[in-house]
Write a protein that holds these residues in place. Structure first.
Motif, mmCIF file in Angstrom:
data_model
loop_
_atom_site.group_PDB
_atom_site.id
_atom_site.type_symbol
_atom_site.label_atom_id
_atom_site.label_comp_id
_atom_site.label_asym_id
_atom_site.label_seq_id
_atom_site.Cartn_x
_atom_site.Cartn_y
_atom_site.Cartn_z
ATOM 1 N N THR A 234 0.831 -1.206 0.000
ATOM 2 C CA THR A 234 0.000 0.000 0.000
ATOM 3 C C THR A 234 0.866 1.258 0.000
ATOM 4 O O THR A 234 0.586 2.232 -0.716
ATOM 5 N N TYR A 235 1.932 1.240 0.784
ATOM 6 C CA TYR A 235 2.825 2.399 0.812
ATOM 7 C C TYR A 235 3.504 2.603 -0.545
ATOM 8 O O TYR A 235 3.588 3.733 -1.048
ATOM 9 N N GLU B 194 1.101 4.151 -2.858
ATOM 10 C CA GLU B 194 0.939 5.582 -2.595
ATOM 11 C C GLU B 194 2.102 6.369 -3.181
ATOM 12 O O GLU B 194 1.912 7.447 -3.761
ATOM 13 N N LEU C 239 0.903 14.164 3.284
ATOM 14 C CA LEU C 239 -0.095 13.497 4.116
ATOM 15 C C LEU C 239 -0.409 14.327 5.357
ATOM 16 O O LEU C 239 -1.573 14.449 5.762
ATOM 17 N N GLU D 207 -4.005 16.390 6.624
ATOM 18 C CA GLU D 207 -4.699 16.160 7.887
ATOM 19 C C GLU D 207 -4.877 17.446 8.689
ATOM 20 O O GLU D 207 -5.374 17.401 9.825
ATOM 21 N N ARG E 105 -1.312 3.397 12.383
ATOM 22 C CA ARG E 105 -0.431 2.763 11.408
ATOM 23 C C ARG E 105 -1.159 1.552 10.830
ATOM 24 O O ARG E 105 -1.978 0.918 11.508
ATOM 25 N N THR E 106 -0.843 1.207 9.596
ATOM 26 C CA THR E 106 -1.442 0.018 8.993
ATOM 27 C C THR E 106 -0.832 -1.249 9.557
ATOM 28 O O THR E 106 -1.516 -2.264 9.724
ATOM 29 N N GLU F 114 -1.614 7.615 10.041
ATOM 30 C CA GLU F 114 -2.564 8.575 9.478
ATOM 31 C C GLU F 114 -3.853 8.513 10.289
ATOM 32 O O GLU F 114 -4.224 7.461 10.804
ATOM 33 N N HIS G 188 -7.537 6.526 7.004
ATOM 34 C CA HIS G 188 -7.112 5.862 5.777
ATOM 35 C C HIS G 188 -8.264 5.849 4.774
ATOM 36 O O HIS G 188 -9.430 5.764 5.151
ATOM 37 N N SER H 158 -12.089 1.232 4.698
ATOM 38 C CA SER H 158 -11.004 1.848 5.459
ATOM 39 C C SER H 158 -10.879 1.169 6.812
ATOM 40 O O SER H 158 -11.855 1.052 7.557
ATOM 41 N N THR I 290 -9.267 2.345 9.444
ATOM 42 C CA THR I 290 -9.470 3.313 10.522
ATOM 43 C C THR I 290 -10.948 3.632 10.705
ATOM 44 O O THR I 290 -11.450 3.668 11.831
ATOM 45 N N HIS J 99 -13.433 8.857 1.217
ATOM 46 C CA HIS J 99 -13.830 8.902 2.626
ATOM 47 C C HIS J 99 -15.342 9.044 2.760
ATOM 48 O O HIS J 99 -15.836 9.604 3.737
#
Length: 642
Positions: free
Chosen positions: A124-125, A128, A196, A200, A562-563, A575, A578, A585, A587, A626
């Motif tokens: 995933t990172y 991104e 990122l 936020e 964190r994931t 984050e 997510h 998501s 989160t 989201h």
């Protein structure tokens, strides 16, 4: 060194035998001692095992590779993909079996092969990073990572010569000024992190209150009101978007256009090519906006999400046909993805014959043809329907009359309904239904003879998503078979949830091979058990709360979630929220479940009270990612904490 056990020893033996057989068929000596890449041959991942005979000296991901990179002065080339991915197979054949590519990779890089379903957080990172630097991302994904752990550059699928040029360009620049490139990679990592962080930054109260309007405006702009779905090019189902739309439609918050848009989308996805209309499963995506040119990989997590979407929509809109599609999707999972031949002593398995479901079915058949299991050349279609009283009716029903859209043959689709067929062929509707059913059965029977490789990893998180879909079927009282299937999934997940600190990423394997669960795994399992408890009164509430407490302890910090508990690369930061693009998501799911269970658990109540729920600028910029979070915050009535 990877953990060795009888199952993995057997895999290695089989790989050696297969390699020997290949040499015999090629006329070479059969007694090769072991595969060229024994670390790949011994992997739990069929994607990595696919590369056991590559001339590329692949390594499986391990944090220690960064130390090796620093000692050797060679960067990593991390190549991430998955077994059922069509272009991953194409790039394997074109590039990773090529001696010239292998020479470049072996001399100048430490080549690392990554199964994105096993190392989801790292993948995933890297996605991104590629999306931020290249504008788009996908699989196969190939990223150069400097010895300090910072990503430098990447490329997705490229033909052999294009990939060779990419590697040559990287090597040329490294040779000219490696120190400068290392600085640029570190700066790029900091810039991505700062982006990122900037995203936020909390919105003002006024802008936060307008987020639902921003969401609906963006959705309407992105929605294809003719073909359904979002965007005008490649089409994905985007199940989290559809789920949010159903939630808003259900509680009457959705704008007037949403009902018709959902109807168009669900109709087109089900009948235009994204769905295997004979067997019942959904393909991952379509290359064209009409849903008619799918890539043929089938993922368990997609089946779970779309089954639940269709079941919810069927109930909400009173559409029995949509409910039937949802159930047919669950039937497909039970029939085509069930693991019935696994080792009965698999670690962590309950005392039953249930062994879970495969993570995916390959886009390629056992002859290496994309879509070969689903497409019908004229000769095969004629043979399958031989003896049928009305073969032309069956062809018309499934849109297989005329020239095929694919070079390998027709892809069945929903084309003519019963009334239209009756009028065209001069038959009453009962006889039409009889002939269609006989034709479908004949086609399915003929198709059973085709080989369809599958990835037999048992993904913990995907089973949580599946349990939520089965819970929806049980809540609507749609059949005992779905209750039985759900009990099997629930019992296996509940057994693992009884030790939440040890929840694995993969089920049915020794802990040393299964690996630790990520935040989404915890979120999906907790959601599945919560939904099952709500549908059946199974008494899983405390299990859900234990999973949530562990998720908060393991993954949350001052900056959010964190994931993964111990991020392997320096840019993998926490984050607050997510995104939910192709799956929910983690989160948002944890926050929603925490709110639902807070009254019964003081620790969860305190964790939620201390969490900064103020939406940031990144949510405003990407509201579709989201959508569920925005609707949840609106429902709470406190988008911004005051």
């Amino acid at each position: 060194m990877s953990f060795m056990n009888p199952v993995s020893e057997m895999r290695r033996t089989l790989a050696v035998l297969a390699a020997g057989l290949a040499l015999v068929l090629a006329g070479a000596h059969p007694l090769a001692a072991e595969p060229a890449n024994p670390e790949m041959a011994d992997s739990i991942s069929p994607y990595l095992r696919l590369h056991a005979e590559d001339p590329v000296q692949w390594r499986a991901w391990d944090r220690g590779l960064l130390d090796e990179a620093r000692e050797s002065g060679r960067p990593l080339l991390i190549s991430s993909g998955y077994f059922s991915c069509h272009y991953c197979h194409v790039m394997h054949e074109e590039s990773f079996l090529d001696e010239g590519i292998a020479e470049r990779l072996n001399e100048h890089f430490i080549p690392v092969k990554l199964d994105r379903e096993v190392h989801t957080a790292l993948d995933t990172y890297l996605l991104e990073f590629q999306r931020a630097t290249g504008g788009s991302a996908g699989w196969p994904l190939n990223v150069v990572v400097m010895p300090e752990g910072h990503a430098l550059t990447g490329v997705v699928y490229a033909p052999r010569d294009g990939f060779a040029n990419f590697l040559d360009g990287v090597v040329e620049r490294l040779t000219a000024d490696e120190e400068r490139l290392a600085e640029l990679a570190a700066a790029g990592s900091r810039e991505l992190e700062q982006r990122l962080r900037d995203g936020e930054q909390p919105l003002s109260a006024e802008r936060a209150a307008r987020l639902p309007d921003v969401l609906w405006s963006r959705m309407e702009r992105e929605a294809d009101d003719l073909g359904g779905g979002f965007g005008q090019e490649t089409k994905f189902p985007h199940s989290p978007y559809l789920d949010a739309l159903l939630t808003a439609q259900e509680d009457t918050r959705a704008p007037d256009w949403v009902g018709e848009f959902l109807s168009i989308t669900l109709e087109e996805m089900a009948g235009s090519g994204l769905r295997d209309v004979l067997g019942g499963g959904f393909f991952r995506y379509s290359e064209t906006p009409d849903w008619g040119t799918p890539h043929f990989e089938i993922m368990l997590e997609d089946q779970a999400q779309l089954a639940r979407v269709y079941l919810r929509a069927g109930e909400l809109f009173g559409r029995e046909d949509w409910t039937r599609i949802g159930l047919e999707t669950l039937d497909f999972v039970g029939r085509e993805m069930a693991l019935r031949d696994s080792d009965p002593g698999a670690a962590g398995a309950p005392e039953s014959d249930f062994r879970g479901f495969a993570s995916s079915l390959s886009a390629l058949d056992d002859q290496g043809r994309e879509g070969g299991a689903y497409l019908w050349p004229g000769s095969a279609l004629e043979a399958a329907l031989e003896g049928h009283p009305e073969p032309e009716l069956v062809r018309a029903r499934f849109g297989m009359d005329g020239a095929p859209a694919f070079s390998a043959g027709h892809l069945p689709a929903d084309r003519m309904d019963t009334a239209a067929l009756g009028e065209r062929f001069g038959l009453d509707e009962d006889r039409v239904r009889e002939y269609v059913d006989r034709g479908r059965e004949a086609l399915i029977e003929a198709r059973q003879e085709r080989g369809l490789p599958r990835d037999e990893k048992v993904l913990t998180g995907a089973h949580g998503l599946l349990l939520s879909a089965l819970a929806e079927a049980v809540r609507q009282d749609l059949g005992e078979e779905y209750a039985a299937m759900g009990r099997d999934v629930r019992d296996w997940l509940a057994a693992r949830a009884d030790e939440p600190e040890d929840l694995p990423a993969l089920l049915g394997l020794p802990a040393e091979e299964a690996g630790p669960a990520t935040l989404p795994d915890y979120a999906y399992v907790a959601r599945g058990l919560h939904d099952w408890d709500a549908a059946t009164d199974s008494g899983d509430g405390e299990r859900v709360r234990a999973l949530l407490r562990t998720a908060w302890t393991r993954f949350s910090g001052e900056d959010g979630f964190r994931t993964t508990e111990d991020p392997p690369l320096p840019g993998m930061i926490a984050e607050r929220f997510h995104p939910a693009v192709h799956r929910p998501s983690g989160t948002t799911a944890v926050l929603q479940l925490t709110a639902e269970h807070a009254a019964a658990d003081a620790d969860l109540e305190s964790a939620l009270a201390d969490y900064p729920l103020e939406p940031g600028q990144g949510i405003e910029s990407n509201p579709l990612h989201h959508a569920g979070l925005i609707l949840w915050l609106e429902d709470r009535g406190d988008n911004v904490r005051r």
